[in-house]
Design an enzyme around this catalytic site. Structure first.
Site, PDB file in Angstrom:
ATOM      1  N   HIS A  77      11.260  -5.865  -1.490  1.00 19.40           N
ATOM      2  CA  HIS A  77      10.204  -6.151  -2.474  1.00 19.40           C
ATOM      3  C   HIS A  77       9.072  -5.115  -2.389  1.00 19.40           C
ATOM      4  O   HIS A  77       8.702  -4.512  -3.394  1.00 19.40           O
ATOM      5  CB  HIS A  77       9.657  -7.566  -2.232  1.00 19.40           C
ATOM      6  CG  HIS A  77       8.578  -7.974  -3.176  1.00 19.40           C
ATOM      7  ND1 HIS A  77       8.826  -8.748  -4.290  1.00 19.40           N
ATOM      8  CD2 HIS A  77       7.251  -7.705  -3.206  1.00 19.40           C
ATOM      9  CE1 HIS A  77       7.691  -8.934  -4.947  1.00 19.40           C
ATOM     10  NE2 HIS A  77       6.718  -8.311  -4.302  1.00 19.40           N
ATOM     11  N   GLU A  78       8.560  -4.908  -1.176  1.00 19.38           N
ATOM     12  CA  GLU A  78       7.422  -3.982  -1.045  1.00 19.38           C
ATOM     13  C   GLU A  78       7.855  -2.550  -1.353  1.00 19.38           C
ATOM     14  O   GLU A  78       7.107  -1.794  -1.956  1.00 19.38           O
ATOM     15  CB  GLU A  78       6.796  -4.068   0.356  1.00 19.38           C
ATOM     16  CG  GLU A  78       6.366  -5.479   0.781  1.00 19.38           C
ATOM     17  CD  GLU A  78       5.520  -6.239  -0.220  1.00 19.38           C
ATOM     18  OE1 GLU A  78       4.791  -5.592  -0.998  1.00 19.38           O
ATOM     19  OE2 GLU A  78       5.584  -7.487  -0.252  1.00 19.38           O
ATOM     20  N   ASN A  82       0.841  -1.208   0.000  1.00 19.27           N
ATOM     21  CA  ASN A  82       0.000   0.000   0.000  1.00 19.27           C
ATOM     22  C   ASN A  82       0.871   1.250   0.000  1.00 19.27           C
ATOM     23  O   ASN A  82       1.830   1.337   0.764  1.00 19.27           O
ATOM     24  CB  ASN A  82      -0.893   0.008   1.237  1.00 19.27           C
ATOM     25  CG  ASN A  82      -1.630  -1.303   1.410  1.00 19.27           C
ATOM     26  OD1 ASN A  82      -1.037  -2.271   1.868  1.00 19.27           O
ATOM     27  ND2 ASN A  82      -2.853  -1.352   0.991  1.00 19.27           N
TER      28      ASN A  82
HETATM   29 ZN   LIG Z   1       4.712  -8.113  -4.732  1.00 17.65          ZN
END
Ligand SMILES: [Zn+2]
Length: 544
Positions: free
Chosen positions: A158-159, A126
């Site tokens: 990754h995020e 998010n």
């Molecule tokens: Zn992902």
């Protein structure tokens, strides 16, 4: 563009968070308070988040290359803040890495990570307010393992990387999921490789691909990286869309080269910033930036299954010529069989390779990448002084299964001399897999299990080669996992798997006990990931 106003009980929910930057926060009297957030960037609704609660926080800051001061916050249940320090460090490493590698900077004044004990997924990107399962944020230095720390670093990365590959440029629809996931997995793999050891990271990623994705590809759930249909969108969160998707991106980088790939990435983000796009758009950006035709290459997105490449080699001692013939095939998957009009076309398979002489010397070759585009293709190399050993699909440049007949002696030479770390370990894995399978056959037939002394000698060689770094050594000494063996065996007899592996370990330990203990003692006082990995591998062996 979202502007979010939150009002809540001040005592119960002292934290009121949403995407973007906090514009205003005030008490309303009467025990309630209010916060206003604004996210200036366009985003699809799946990136919306709101957090209201009572949590502890660790705070830090990061200054981007262009001078933006970003406030960083990692929220966790009260009392667990100090377990967030590794996540915070990883976040700062990720921000720096994306600037240095792709010139991509963070675009808000604050970045928040919220660690939740009961979250039903791993983590979610998010915008500016990542929501994480605690196990991927919290690490207690006293109890967490090297793997725990590594996983936190990789998922935080990754995020964070999604902020560009997924958030700034998002997917047009869920069939295009690999656009953001394949690309972001590729980016986090590269990040982890740069933070630790590139070859060890590559080996782990390929091990995971082979055990999870290859089995998916050969079963009833086989599907393309860009599927055509689904029963439910949650069915899309697969190893094929994530991990094979990352492999396809990696092949693009191999084909156009590192510089060309960065050029393509820059064009992709410039062209599509703020848009919801398709895998096709991504491939076009990479091909446009490099003036290369990806028409055939894009079959990797529409055709499922793992291609098999057969290798034939021929050496002419009189002409001093070496020939390589490669032939590809790929079985139809269950779904492809259901469509009578479906014709599977040959893939564009980039294969990195090298020629090694029995003395260990590499032969100079005019290029190191074979582009297999037809069903069958041949290459001839002149001035090859003696019969070389072909080391092919180096770095696992293509996600395929390779069928290459190789004598035990040549496998041993690659174990000793291959300059490509991935294939060096591949050779030891190949040797061990062959031996395990031979012993499994003996166990199934109820005949005596007698190990090949050459295999035990080779393991001894690896053990005592001081030039191999300890983490790599542990990998080269590892026996194939049951998942890998199961993919090769017709009938699965788990007891036979265990008997075969145990027999190899016992014979190895009996013959090299002193060396094993000596090496254990040598690494015991040292304190790096490699030392610990090798030490644990030795313990694994001697306690069998
Ligand atoms: Zn992902």
């Amino acid at each position: 563009i979202y502007t979010v106003e939150i009002e809540a009980d001040e005592k119960k929910y002292p934290l009121l968070l949403s995407n973007g930057d906090c514009l205003e926060k005030k008490s309303l009297g009467n025990g309630r308070h209010y916060a206003k957030w604004n996210d200036p960037h366009k985003k699809p609704s799946y990136l919306f988040a709101l957090v209201a609660g009572d949590m502890g926080v660790v705070t830090d800051s990061y200054k981007t290359t262009s001078g933006r001061e970003v406030k960083l916050e990692v929220f966790a249940p009260h009392g667990k803040q100090e377990r967030c320090l590794h996540a915070m460090k990883s976040l700062k490493q990720s921000m720096k890495w994306d600037e240095e590698t792709y010139g991509l900077e963070y675009d808000l004044n604050q970045y928040m990570v919220v660690s939740i004990d009961d979250f039903n997924m791993g983590a979610m990107e998010n915008k500016g307010l990542n929501v994480f399962n605690s196990k991927l944020v919290l690490a207690d230095v006293k109890t967490a393992t090297d793997d725990d720390f590594h996983q936190i670093q990789s998922v935080i990365g990754h995020e964070y990387f999604h902020n560009w590959s997924g958030n700034r440029v998002t997917c047009r629809n869920w069939f295009e999921l690999s656009l953001k996931e394949g690309l972001t997995v590729f980016r986090d793999q590269e990040f982890s490789g740069d933070m630790t050891s590139r070859s060890v990271q590559r080996i782990h990623d390929v091990d995971s691909l082979r055990s999870r994705q290859f089995s998916e590809d050969s079963g009833p759930n086989a599907h393309a990286v860009r599927p055509e249909s689904c029963l439910a969108v949650d069915n899309f969160y697969t190893a094929t869309i994530y991990e094979k998707g990352a492999e396809v991106i990696r092949m693009m980088q191999t084909i156009v080269g590192l510089k060309g790939f960065k050029k393509g990435m820059a064009l992709y983000f410039k062209r599509h910033d703020g848009q919801a796009v398709t895998i096709e758009n991504f491939a076009t950006a990479i091909s446009d930036a490099n003036q290369i035709d990806f028409t055939q290459f894009k079959l990797w997105y529409s055709q499922a299954g793992t291609p098999v490449v057969h290798v034939e080699e021929n050496y002419d001692a009189v002409k001093k010529q070496f020939k390589i013939k490669l032939t590809q095939s790929c079985d139809l998957t269950l779904t492809e069989k259901l469509d009578p009009t479906f014709v599977k076309e040959p893939f564009y398979i980039p294969l990195r390779f090298g020629l090694v002489l029995p003395t260990g010397k590499a032969i100079k070759i005019p290029f190191d990448l074979l582009a297999l585009k037809e069903v069958s293709q041949e290459w001839t190399f002149a001035d090859v002084p003696e019969k070389p050993i072909l080391s092919i699909n180096r770095e696992f440049s293509a996600p395929i299964k390779l069928v290459q007949n190789m004598s035990g002696q040549n496998i041993l030479l690659l174990i000793k001399f291959d300059s490509d770390a991935f294939n060096r370990r591949e050779a030891s894995m190949k040797m061990l897999l062959q031996e395990v399978r031979r012993l499994i056959a003996c166990a199934k037939n109820k005949t005596a299990l007698i190990t090949n002394p050459d295999v035990i000698e080779a393991l001894g060689y690896i053990l005592n080669d001081s030039k191999i770094d300890p983490q790599m050594k542990a990998l080269m000494l590892s026996l194939p996992s049951n998942m890998v063996i199961a993919q090769e065996e017709e009938t699965l007899v788990p007891e036979a798997f265990m008997q075969a592996k145990k027999k190899i370990i016992i014979d190895f330990v009996n013959q090299f006990q002193n060396d094993l203990v000596k090496l254990y003692k040598q690494h015991h006082p040292l304190d790096t990931i490699g030392d610990r990995t090798l030490k644990n591998k030795i313990l694994d062996f001697i306690t069998v």
